[in-house]
Structures are given as C-alpha cells and as structure tokens.
Motif scaffolding. Structure first.
Motif, PDB file in Angstrom:
ATOM      1  N   ALA A  36      44.702  37.912  46.935  1.00  0.00           N
ATOM      2  CA  ALA A  36      45.264  37.809  45.597  1.00  0.00           C
ATOM      3  C   ALA A  36      44.617  36.674  44.821  1.00  0.00           C
ATOM      4  CB  ALA A  36      46.777  37.567  45.687  1.00  0.00           C
ATOM      5  N   ILE A  40      47.665  38.395  39.744  1.00  0.00           N
ATOM      6  CA  ILE A  40      48.983  37.972  39.282  1.00  0.00           C
ATOM      7  C   ILE A  40      48.792  37.034  38.095  1.00  0.00           C
ATOM      8  CG2 ILE A  40      51.097  36.745  39.947  1.00  0.00           C
ATOM      9  CD1 ILE A  40      50.330  37.575  42.887  1.00  0.00           C
ATOM     10  N   GLN A  84      42.207  46.531  47.526  1.00  0.00           N
ATOM     11  CA  GLN A  84      42.071  45.891  46.219  1.00  0.00           C
ATOM     12  C   GLN A  84      42.884  44.594  46.176  1.00  0.00           C
ATOM     13  OE1 GLN A  84      43.051  48.474  42.897  1.00  0.00           O
ATOM     14  NE2 GLN A  84      43.102  46.673  41.580  1.00  0.00           N
ATOM     15  N   GLN A  85      42.301  43.570  45.560  1.00  0.00           N
ATOM     16  CA  GLN A  85      43.031  42.318  45.496  1.00  0.00           C
ATOM     17  C   GLN A  85      44.121  42.383  44.436  1.00  0.00           C
ATOM     18  OE1 GLN A  85      39.513  39.979  43.428  1.00  0.00           O
ATOM     19  NE2 GLN A  85      41.351  38.734  43.432  1.00  0.00           N
ATOM     20  N   LYS A  86      45.197  41.643  44.686  1.00  0.00           N
ATOM     21  CA  LYS A  86      46.270  41.558  43.689  1.00  0.00           C
ATOM     22  C   LYS A  86      45.875  40.584  42.598  1.00  0.00           C
ATOM     23  CE  LYS A  86      50.227  42.214  46.692  1.00  0.00           C
ATOM     24  NZ  LYS A  86      51.393  41.583  47.317  1.00  0.00           N
ATOM     25  N   ASP A 123      36.152  47.641  41.288  1.00  0.00           N
ATOM     26  CA  ASP A 123      36.799  48.691  42.071  1.00  0.00           C
ATOM     27  C   ASP A 123      35.882  49.889  42.285  1.00  0.00           C
ATOM     28  OD1 ASP A 123      39.054  47.223  42.335  1.00  0.00           O
ATOM     29  OD2 ASP A 123      40.216  48.276  40.809  1.00  0.00           O
ATOM     30  N   LEU A 132      53.823  35.089  47.933  1.00  0.00           N
ATOM     31  CA  LEU A 132      52.730  35.716  48.687  1.00  0.00           C
ATOM     32  C   LEU A 132      52.726  35.275  50.147  1.00  0.00           C
ATOM     33  CD1 LEU A 132      49.830  35.427  46.076  1.00  0.00           C
ATOM     34  CD2 LEU A 132      50.667  37.566  47.072  1.00  0.00           C
ATOM     35  N   GLN A 190      37.714  43.842  36.932  1.00  0.00           N
ATOM     36  CA  GLN A 190      38.340  44.479  38.084  1.00  0.00           C
ATOM     37  C   GLN A 190      38.035  45.981  38.108  1.00  0.00           C
ATOM     38  OE1 GLN A 190      39.973  42.700  40.491  1.00  0.00           O
ATOM     39  NE2 GLN A 190      40.054  44.574  41.703  1.00  0.00           N
ATOM     40  N   GLU A 219      55.438  36.952  52.024  1.00  0.00           N
ATOM     41  CA  GLU A 219      55.046  38.349  52.318  1.00  0.00           C
ATOM     42  C   GLU A 219      54.185  38.448  53.570  1.00  0.00           C
ATOM     43  OE1 GLU A 219      53.067  40.820  49.325  1.00  0.00           O
ATOM     44  OE2 GLU A 219      54.438  39.959  47.848  1.00  0.00           O
TER      45      GLU A 219
END
Lengths: 356, 356
Positions: free
Chosen positions: A151, A6, A2-4, A220, A18, A216, A21
């Motif tokens: 993201a 923000i 799943q995409q973040k 999903d 990001l 979203q 990370e």
C-alpha cells in the motif's frame, strides 16, 4: 497483486489499520535523517504501530541511494532478527521508498512494504508502481526490482514543510501525467500554482488523486515495463541524462526539474518526428522555463548526454536510443528510436527555446 | 509465468531454440571457472547462441556466492551495454544459478534467464523454482529474490565429470522429494545407487524427471513460499545450520550432505511430535549414515545451531523456530514450531542414531 492507494490525511490511523490487517507482524520504519526529525515524532504520536516499530535511519539525498546504504539496512534487519513476514514502513521521499523498497524486496527474498511518501514527488511517482532501486557505478537506478508495495498512504499534510524546489520537483511528474492524459488535465495544471502563497493542500490532494490514477492505470497494464508502461518514461531518458551530467559536474539537479526539462526536449522530438503541435510545445516550454529555469549545457556536452541515454534501461537494443514521444497530448508512442543527429538537433532547439 | 522444464541431452540445440524464440536478443553466458573449462567448450560447439554470447566468468564455490561477485557481474553487464531485453544463460551448479539469477533479477530491474544446470544438485533443486540469492554477513541465502527463469534445460550428460560427493549431494534433494511424495518413490531411490560404477545416466534422467516434477508441482502452488512451498524446506532449517557451523569451523560441508543429515533430524522431530514411524526413521538414518557419513558436533554446539536456525527465512515470528515435519512419508506439515528443549532432544537422538 495491485497495491492499495489510500488518500488520507489521517496517516497514523491508516498505518495502524494496515498493520492490524496483516496480523500485527514485527514492523520496521525506514526514515532518512530529515523525516526522522520532522515527520517521525508526529507519526509516532498518531500510530501505535510506528511507536512499537524498530527505526532504521539512513542518510538523506540521491548520492546516498547506494549499495552501501542497502547493506546497512540489511544489517539492521539482521540485528533485529527480522523475518520475511515482517513489514517495512518507508517514511520519506523517493530515496527512502526506492532504497527501502529494494532492501525489502531482497531481504530473505522479500518482506512486505507500506510506503508513506512525505514529498510531492514521492507521492505522485516513487511510492507508486513498484519500482525499487539504487544507483550503481555512476548510473541511476541501475540495480533494482519491480516489487509493488502492499500500500501507499498518500497525504498532503507533510508537504507544508517542503521547499518551493521540492514542490516544483513533484509537480513536474504531475505535468508529465497530464501530457499523457488530456489537454483538459494539462490546462488544469498549467493554471494551478503549487508554490506558496497560492499552494492549497486540499486542492492539491484532489489533483494528486487524478494524477496518481493516470500512473496506476498504466502500471496495472504492464508492471514490468514491457510495453504500455514505457509511456511513463516521457521526458525521463533525457532527464536522467541531465541528472547524470549534473552529478558528474558535482552540481546535481532535482529529479523533477530534470524531468520537466526532459519533457521539453521530448516535445521537441515529438514535433520533429510525430507532428506534435508546435504551439503546445512552445507553451509548455515557456511554462517550464518560467517555473524551473533551464538546464544549461553546450554542444560540447552532446556526446556525453547521448552516452548516458544509451544506458537507459528502456532501450531495446544496445546502442539504439528509444524515447516515449507524443503525437498529441494524450497520445503516447513508445519505443520511438531517434538517431544521434536528430537528438543533437532537438538539443539545439531546446537551447533556443530555453535561451541557453 | 511458469518456467519451462526441458529434459534433453541435446543441450546446445535446446538453448538455440529458446534464444530464437526470444528473437535472438543479446546473450550473456555466466560460468564459473570449472564450467568455463569443462562445459563451455563443448556447449560453444553445439550452440550458435553460446558461441555468439559474451562470457562472464565467476569464481567457483559457495564462499564466492557474495555481493562482491554480484557486483562483478553487474559491471560486466554494464561494460557490454546490456539492456533489459537481453538474456542471461547460467551454466553451472547452484552457485552459478543462484548468483547469476540474482544478478539478472536485479540488473535494470530484471533480465531474462535460462538455466543450464551442470550438477545433479542444480538440476534437481537450484535451477528450478525461482529462488535466487547470495550469502550475506555470515548467513546463507540471506539476500535474494523469487524470480523464475524462463526455462531450465535439464540433462544428465554433464554429470559424468562429477565426483561421488557431488552426485550424492544432489541425490539428497531427490531423497527429500521422495520423502514428500510417497513410500514407493522413497523405495525406488533407496534401491538405486547414484554412485559409480552403478550410476546409469538414462535411468537417472528418468528418476530426475519424477523428482523435479514433485518440486515444480509444489512451487506452482506457492512461488513466494507463503504456505505449501515450505514443504520443500524439509531438512533445510537444520541443514542450513549445519552448513553455517561448518563454514564457521572453516570446514564447509556440501549442501546436499547437510540436507541429508537435516532430514534425519527432521524425521526424529517428526517421530517425536507427529508420530512418524520409527522404523522408516531408522531405515532412512542408516541409509544416510552409510552413504553420507555423519555431521559431528557436541552438545556445546547446540546453542550456536539454534541461533543459526533462528535466522531461517521461513520462521514466522522472531525467536520462534519452525520446521517442516512429516506425519508419514508423503504427509508434510509446515510451520511446526519446536521448542529449544525439543530441538536439543532431537539433536541428542540424531547423535545416537548416527553414532557421533
């Protein structure tokens, strides 16, 4: 994966976090000529990753969402010895995220992507949900992939430079999400104005969070649009046909406007086929007519519009045209096949409601 | 979703069963001019689905694995009103499955695929594991996706029309799988001859099952080649560079031959860096030299070869060249970075071993 999502107005910091990370890989920023001028200078000041990145600039606008543009991006990536472990940061509206997303999904079989939507339409729609693509041979988004970005960084700070038309265009997708969600959400949106001088970025960020969460949640359940995701297609089968016709007339219409008009036709069909309440249909049509005007066409255009609809990716069988319709606000029904005659009847009623 | 592997010589029946399972959607068969002539007539007799399908014919051979060819497929699909729920049946070697797979993966964001490899190389490699792609701007497989087909139907019946060169080309990937697996598997392959008159299709189907299972096991661990899958890259970083150089010289070399030669260089590096046994290295080099001959180049070509290797998709950082090497048969080590000087030393030793 799943995409973040923000939600922040500290976009530069979010990018740097990001990229850190990911272990600070080689980064590429894709912008169009507009975001290169209006957004990139600020972002470069705010983000060390953007400052260090190679910049790839594309032409702006839907007519440039082409295979030629993708080839240009692929070549730039080659010239910079990009590897698959690099990251692409798309900074722009739907054209940049669709095109940059497709180039990234296919270069060396897939680089990672961070989307930074700079338009309301991009924030609420194109940057979320993994659809990438280009127009091909006269058809919109005919070629593409389902590839979720790592993201999306969603903010409202960039929207102050948007035109009224761009704000309304994005707002149409929010209206669509509200139609899929609940009468309460719809009422909230119909009582808010996205247009200056009433436009309030903080309030809008709140409405956006709500609206993006609708999308979203649906994505999903069904990334590759085999079932539930088709709900998000509400208004789009017809909207895309309006866009194709506008394109053919060399008088393109904004995507969001086409969706708003398409939603009106979808509600008409919903009323005809599934008993969607007439008063809500009429109220929605009035709101759209007042804010978006109307897409004008005559019965001479019906067959052309139907031909465009036959090419819709969500159709199940050749020749059959399927729509997402509503039995009520918040009650979508996918794969509703409508005959050519009923489509023509709905287009008649749309023209009555909208006065064209 | 893991792809189905079906080992059978009743190919027509296997296709019909799969298409029926899908609910008999619109079907397209992609062939090249060779399989159109030598395979399609028989398949049409054996399979109702193939007989009913629209046929899309492409040019044969690696130089035609281009974006232009993909555009031709996309247009044929448009002309036939293909929807996303249709199925594409790729009948051919690696060029057909790579190209047809990429066209399918990107048309309307993805149609389903059944692969019917007609070459040994396709059966053991290209048709399994979800890599699709095309060559772009002088680089092999630069553009593509990871998209597993629904199924691959693997048979040996078609191989009787293959040339010795094509059989050897596929056998090289089987040798690679054996190097990754065990000394026992390697011994089996080194004692079998894929070439007429000893070629035995039933025995080969058995060896193929074993060989494909090595690949499938590794792909299942890591579809998108973030880690374990890089083991399958054994011999390929160098092999692709040999292919690129051959292409540039306008004297292309078969992929499998390039892999066989690339495996020799990889074993030399493995010996230099990881203590791979010298006797196995020498034995393997002799076998390759005897069956495949040698790719000839001089030290004047080293820099060009290194430049090609720098563009390999599996590199982790720009400029750094990473290889899959072995500390022993069955013991792969991925992401082994080797300096330009050591690459040159390995190329020297390769030329000694192979007498070029």
């Amino acid at each position: 994966m799943q995409q973040k999502l923000i939600f922040t107005n500290l976009v530069g910091k979010a990018i740097d976090d990001l990229v850190a990370e990911l272990g600070n890989p080689q980064a590429f920023v894709i912008v169009d000529v507009n975001t290169a001028q209006y957004v990139l200078p600020t972002l470069s000041e705010q983000s060390a990753a953007v400052q260090a990145a190679s910049i790839i600039t594309i032409k702006a606008g839907e007519p440039n969402k082409t295979l030629e543009a993708v080839q240009g991006i692929w070549k730039s990536l080659q010239d910079n010895n990009a590897t698959r472990s690099g990251v692409i940061i798309n900074v722009g509206g739907g054209v940049v995220t669709d095109l940059g997303g497709f180039a990234a999904a296919t270069f060396k079989r897939g680089m990672r992507v961070i989307n930074v939507p700079t338009t309301l339409l991009g924030a609420v729609d194109a940057s979320v949900g993994g659809k990438t693509g280009i127009n091909f041979n006269g058809y919109k988004n005919e070629i593409g992939t389902f590839t979720e970005p790592l993201a999306s960084i969603i903010s409202t700070g960039f929207f102050v430079t948007l035109s009224q038309q761009e704000l309304l265009s994005g707002y149409a997708e929010m209206l669509k999400h509200a139609l899929l969600e609940s009468s309460e959400e719809l009422a909230k949106l119909l009582s808010y104005s996205v247009v200056y001088p009433i436009f309030d970025p903080e309030k809008l960020l709140e409405l956006l969070k709500q609206s993006v969460s609708v999308k979203q949640r649906i994505v999903d359940q069904d990334l590759t649009e085999c079932g539930a995701r088709k709900a998000l297609n509400l208004g789009h089968t017809i909207g895309h046909a309006f866009e194709s016709l506008g394109f053919k007339r060399q008088s393109p219409v904004p995507h969001g406007y086409a969706v708003a008009w398409g939603c009106v036709v979808a509600l008409v069909m919903s009323h005809m086929k599934l008993g969607f309440p007439a008063d809500t249909m009429t109220q929605f049509a009035k709101y759209v007519n007042k804010n978006y005007g109307a897409f004008a066409f005559s019965c001479d255009d019906y067959q052309q519009l139907i031909t465009y609809m036959q090419h819709d990716k969500k159709n199940v069988r050749p020749g059959e045209i399927c729509f997402t319709l509503l039995s009520a606000v918040g009650e979508p029904h996918i794969n509703e096949c409508v005959s050519d005659d009923d489509i023509k009847a709905a287009l008649d009623i749309y023209r009555d409601l909208m006065g064209v």
